[in-house]
Design an enzyme around this catalytic site. Structure first.
Site, mmCIF file in Angstrom:
data_model
loop_
_atom_site.group_PDB
_atom_site.id
_atom_site.type_symbol
_atom_site.label_atom_id
_atom_site.label_comp_id
_atom_site.label_asym_id
_atom_site.label_seq_id
_atom_site.Cartn_x
_atom_site.Cartn_y
_atom_site.Cartn_z
ATOM 1 N N ASN A 208 0.799 -1.085 0.150
ATOM 2 C CA ASN A 208 0.054 0.244 -0.026
ATOM 3 C C ASN A 208 0.971 1.140 -0.050
ATOM 4 O O ASN A 208 2.190 1.105 -0.038
ATOM 5 C CB ASN A 208 -1.189 -0.055 1.153
ATOM 6 C CG ASN A 208 -0.359 -0.041 2.450
ATOM 7 O OD1 ASN A 208 0.478 0.715 2.689
ATOM 8 N ND2 ASN A 208 -0.280 -1.230 3.080
ATOM 9 N N ASP A 276 -4.548 -6.015 5.211
ATOM 10 C CA ASP A 276 -5.632 -7.089 5.652
ATOM 11 C C ASP A 276 -5.732 -8.318 5.026
ATOM 12 O O ASP A 276 -6.179 -9.422 5.946
ATOM 13 C CB ASP A 276 -7.065 -6.403 5.535
ATOM 14 C CG ASP A 276 -7.486 -4.971 6.237
ATOM 15 O OD1 ASP A 276 -6.750 -5.043 7.379
ATOM 16 O OD2 ASP A 276 -7.877 -4.165 5.698
ATOM 17 N N LYS A 286 8.600 -17.948 -9.564
ATOM 18 C CA LYS A 286 8.060 -16.706 -10.034
ATOM 19 C C LYS A 286 6.994 -17.313 -11.074
ATOM 20 O O LYS A 286 7.429 -18.296 -11.847
ATOM 21 C CB LYS A 286 9.242 -16.105 -10.994
ATOM 22 C CG LYS A 286 8.702 -14.732 -11.453
ATOM 23 C CD LYS A 286 9.757 -14.207 -12.395
ATOM 24 C CE LYS A 286 9.206 -12.932 -13.387
ATOM 25 N NZ LYS A 286 10.007 -12.571 -14.273
ATOM 26 N N PRO A 304 -3.621 -11.495 10.407
ATOM 27 C CA PRO A 304 -4.046 -11.413 11.821
ATOM 28 C C PRO A 304 -3.989 -9.999 12.322
ATOM 29 O O PRO A 304 -3.382 -9.094 11.506
ATOM 30 C CB PRO A 304 -2.975 -12.167 12.489
ATOM 31 C CG PRO A 304 -1.649 -12.162 11.679
ATOM 32 C CD PRO A 304 -2.011 -12.197 10.182
ATOM 33 N N ILE A 306 -3.200 -7.352 14.520
ATOM 34 C CA ILE A 306 -2.122 -7.211 15.491
ATOM 35 C C ILE A 306 -2.698 -6.430 16.564
ATOM 36 O O ILE A 306 -2.577 -6.575 17.595
ATOM 37 C CB ILE A 306 -0.880 -6.481 14.777
ATOM 38 C CG1 ILE A 306 -0.334 -7.439 13.499
ATOM 39 C CG2 ILE A 306 0.209 -6.577 15.901
ATOM 40 C CD1 ILE A 306 0.543 -6.778 12.679
ATOM 41 N N PHE A 323 -4.487 3.484 14.489
ATOM 42 C CA PHE A 323 -4.716 4.451 13.783
ATOM 43 C C PHE A 323 -5.816 4.126 12.696
ATOM 44 O O PHE A 323 -6.086 2.860 12.709
ATOM 45 C CB PHE A 323 -3.186 4.643 12.884
ATOM 46 C CG PHE A 323 -2.353 5.635 13.579
ATOM 47 C CD1 PHE A 323 -1.985 5.165 14.720
ATOM 48 C CD2 PHE A 323 -2.051 6.822 12.884
ATOM 49 C CE1 PHE A 323 -0.863 5.948 15.125
ATOM 50 C CE2 PHE A 323 -1.392 7.773 13.538
ATOM 51 C CZ PHE A 323 -0.761 7.341 14.519
ATOM 52 N N LYS A 341 -11.828 -2.709 17.853
ATOM 53 C CA LYS A 341 -10.474 -3.393 17.987
ATOM 54 C C LYS A 341 -10.043 -3.638 19.739
ATOM 55 O O LYS A 341 -9.176 -4.187 20.168
ATOM 56 C CB LYS A 341 -9.521 -2.798 17.599
ATOM 57 C CG LYS A 341 -9.686 -2.335 15.948
ATOM 58 C CD LYS A 341 -8.527 -2.788 15.040
ATOM 59 C CE LYS A 341 -9.010 -2.473 13.719
ATOM 60 N NZ LYS A 341 -7.913 -3.148 12.757
HETATM 61 O O1 C5P Z 1 -8.977 -2.433 10.318
HETATM 62 P P1 C5P Z 1 -8.000 -1.095 9.832
HETATM 63 O O2 C5P Z 1 -6.759 -1.730 9.039
HETATM 64 O O3 C5P Z 1 -8.338 0.142 9.323
HETATM 65 O O4 C5P Z 1 -7.078 -0.708 11.345
HETATM 66 C C1 C5P Z 1 -6.217 -0.035 11.148
HETATM 67 C C2 C5P Z 1 -5.427 0.049 12.531
HETATM 68 O O5 C5P Z 1 -5.323 -1.348 12.963
HETATM 69 C C3 C5P Z 1 -3.962 0.525 12.500
HETATM 70 O O6 C5P Z 1 -3.496 1.062 13.863
HETATM 71 C C4 C5P Z 1 -3.129 -0.779 12.246
HETATM 72 O O7 C5P Z 1 -1.754 -0.583 12.429
HETATM 73 C C5 C5P Z 1 -4.046 -1.727 13.074
HETATM 74 N N1 C5P Z 1 -3.936 -3.164 12.105
HETATM 75 C C6 C5P Z 1 -3.260 -4.271 12.502
HETATM 76 N N2 C5P Z 1 -3.260 -5.352 12.060
HETATM 77 C C7 C5P Z 1 -4.160 -5.597 10.830
HETATM 78 C C8 C5P Z 1 -4.903 -4.548 10.447
HETATM 79 C C9 C5P Z 1 -4.715 -3.426 10.963
HETATM 80 O O8 C5P Z 1 -2.540 -3.951 13.816
HETATM 81 N N3 C5P Z 1 -3.884 -6.877 10.209
#
Ligand code: C5P
Length: 397
Positions: A208, A276, A286, A304, A306, A323, A341
Site C-alpha cells: 500500500n 488486511d 516466479k 492477523p 495485530i 490508527f 479492536k
Molecule cells: O482495520 P484497519 O486496518 O483500518 O485498522 C487500522 C489499525 O489497525 C491500525 O492501527 C493498524 O496498525 C492496525 N492493524 C493491525 N493489524 C491488521 C490491520 C490493522 O494491527 N491486520
C-alpha cells in the site's frame, strides 16, 4: 522534571526570540534555573531587562564584560550549567557552531563548554532548506549536538514551510530528555510503522502507499521524551529514526510475531498500514505467462489483526493506540473501530487522494477516545507526532 537543573539559555536574533521568554517561564515552572545569554542580534528582539527580570538572573551579553570576567569567566559560565540550550538558533549561530567560531560570547561559550548542547532552530524556510544550513545541521548532529524542531507552518515572514521554532513546551520536554529525565524515562513503547508487503511470488508483492513517515516521526518523538522505543517497521520509504530498537519485517504475520516478542510494554502505538489480506496461494516460483492469455487467479486469506490481538491479549500494555485511515465518514468509522479492536485511542485521518496525506508531509487527525472525538488542525506529521507523544506521556504518568 527539571528540579535543581541549571540551563544556560542562549537567545539568538530572530523573531522567535519572544518565545524564549515563555521558555524561561516553563523551565522555571519545571523546577529549573536559567542563566540567560543574549546575542547582539537577540537583544534587537527582546530586551535584557525583560529576560533578566523573568530569569531572575544577570543577563550575559558580551565577551569583554570585565565585571563578568571578574565574577565568572566565560569558561566557567560555559561549564557551570547542566545543559546549554540555544533558542532560537539562527542560521548564523548554527554556522558559527559548525565552524567552531568564537567571535562573541555565545559562540565562545558553545565552543568552550563540556556539557551537552540542545539547539532549537528558527529561521526563514529558504534559509533552513539551504544546503549550507542543512550541511551545518549534519555537522552539528555528528558533533553530538541535540536538536528540537523546527516546526512546519506559517512563518512570521509570510512564507510557509519548516523553520518555525518548536513550541516552548516541546523544548522543555527535549531539555528533560537531554538531561535523562524526560516524562517517558523508564517507559517502553512499541511502535509499528510502514506498509507490509504480502508476496504473490518470490519477486512480486501486494503493498500500500504508506510511507512510514508518521510512525517514524512518532518513534522519534517518543524517544525524545525519554522512552525506550521498539520500532517494528515494514518496508518504509523513510529511514528509521536513530536511538530506537529497530525490528524490520515484511509481512503482516512477521509484524505480529515481532510485536508479540517486543511485549511487555507500557504503551503500543500501531501506526503501520498492515495489509488486511495476504495471498493465500502465493507461489514458491516466479509466476510465468503460459501463452494462454489467462491471468493467474489470486486467492486471499485474512491477516492477523495485530492491534486487536494486542488489545485483547494477556500482555496488553496500559495504553494501546491504533490508527484509522479512512476515505469516508472518518469519525463514525474510527469510533466503531476503537470499540471493535478494543484499543484506548484511535488516531483517525482522511486519506482520500485529494487530501495529499498518504505519502505527504502533513496530517489532519481526529483523536478518538472514550471521551469522544477531538479534531486537531492540519499540521506537519512531526508536529502531530510530538503532540501525540506528549499526550501519551500524560496518559502514562
Ligand atoms: O482495520 P484497519 O486496518 O483500518 O485498522 C487500522 C489499525 O489497525 C491500525 O492501527 C493498524 O496498525 C492496525 N492493524 C493491525 N493489524 C491488521 C490491520 C490493522 O494491527 N491486520
Amino acid at each position: 522534571m527539571l528540579a535543581g537543573k541549571r540551563i544556560l539559555l542562549i537567545i539568538g536574533g530572530g523573531i522567535a526570540a519572544y518565545k524564549a521568554l515563555e521558555l524561561i517561564r516553563l523551565i522555571q515552572k519545571a523546577g529549573g534555573a536559567v542563566t540567560p545569554v543574549l546575542t547582539r542580534a537577540g537583544a534587537e528582539f527582546v530586551t535584557p531587562l525583560s529576560v533578566g527580570a523573568l530569569a531572575q538572573s544577570k543577563v550575559h551579553e558580551t565577551l569583554f564584560d570585565l565585571t563578568s570576567e571578574a565574577e565568572m569567566g566565560h569558561i566557567e559560565l560555559s561549564r557551570s550549567a547542566d545543559l546549554l540550550v540555544v533558542a532560537p538558533a539562527t542560521a548564523d549561530l548554527m554556522a558559527k557552531m559548525a565552524g567552531g567560531r568564537a567571535d562573541d560570547l555565545a559562540s565562545t561559550l558553545l565552543l568552550a563548554t563540556d556539557k551537552r548542547v540542545l539547539v532549537a532552530p528558527a529561521m526563514n524556510v529558504r534559509m533552513w532548506q539551504h544546503p549550507a544550513t542543512q550541511r551545518n545541521l549534519g555537522l552539528l548532529r555528528s558533533d553530538g549536538v541535540l536538536t528540537v524542531g523546527p516546526d512546519e507552518g506559517e512563518m512570521a515572514c509570510g512564507e510557509y514551510g519548516p523553520g518555525r521554532m518548536a513550541e516552548p513546551a516541546v523544548i522543555v520536554a527535549a531539555i528533560g530528555a537531554a538531561l535523562g529525565g524526560g516524562p517517558l524515562a523508564g517507559k517502553h513503547v512499541v511502535v509499528t510503522s510502514g506498509p507490509t508487503h504480502e508476496p504473490i511470488d518470490p519477486v512480486r508483492y501486494i503493498a500500500n502507499r504508506s510511507s512510514g513517515a508518521q510512525g517514524t516521526a512518532l518513534a522519534a518523538a517518543l524517544r525524545d521524551l525519554g522512552a525506550r522505543v521498539t520500532f517494528v517497521t515494514g518496508p518504509a520509504a523513510v529511514p528509521p529514526p536513530g536511538g530506537v530498537d529497530v525490528v524490520r519485517v515484511e509481512t503482516a504475520r512477521e509484524m505480529a510475531v515481532a510485536v508479540e516478542a517486543a511485549l511487555p510494554a507500557d504503551a503500543a502505538v500501531m501506526a503501520a498500514a498492515v495489509a488486511d489480506w495476504r495471498v493465500a496461494n502465493a507461489s514458491g516460483q516466479k509466476l510465468k505467462k503460459d501463452g494462454s492469455g489467462r491471468a493467474p487467479a489470486l486467492e486471499f486469506a485474512e491477516n492477523p489483526d495485530i492491534l486487536a490481538t494486542v488489545s485483547k491479549g494477556p500482555k496488553r500494555p496500559r495504553l494501546v493506540v491504533g490508527f484509522a485511515a479512512e476515505t469516508t465518514d472518518v469519525v463514525a468509522h474510527a469510533t466503531a473501530k476503537r470499540v471493535r479492536k478494543g484499543c484506548d485511542w484511535i488516531v483517525a485521518n482522511d486519506v482520500s487522494p485529494a487530501t495529499g496525506i498518504m505519502g505527504g508531509t502533513e496530517n489532519a487527525v481526529v483523536l478518538i477516545s472514550e471521551a469522544g472525538a477531538e479534531e486537531w488542525p492540519r499540521m506537519g506529521k512531526d508536529e502531530v507526532a510530538r503532540k501525540l507523544a506528549a499526550r501519551i506521556a500524560e496518559a502514562l504518568r
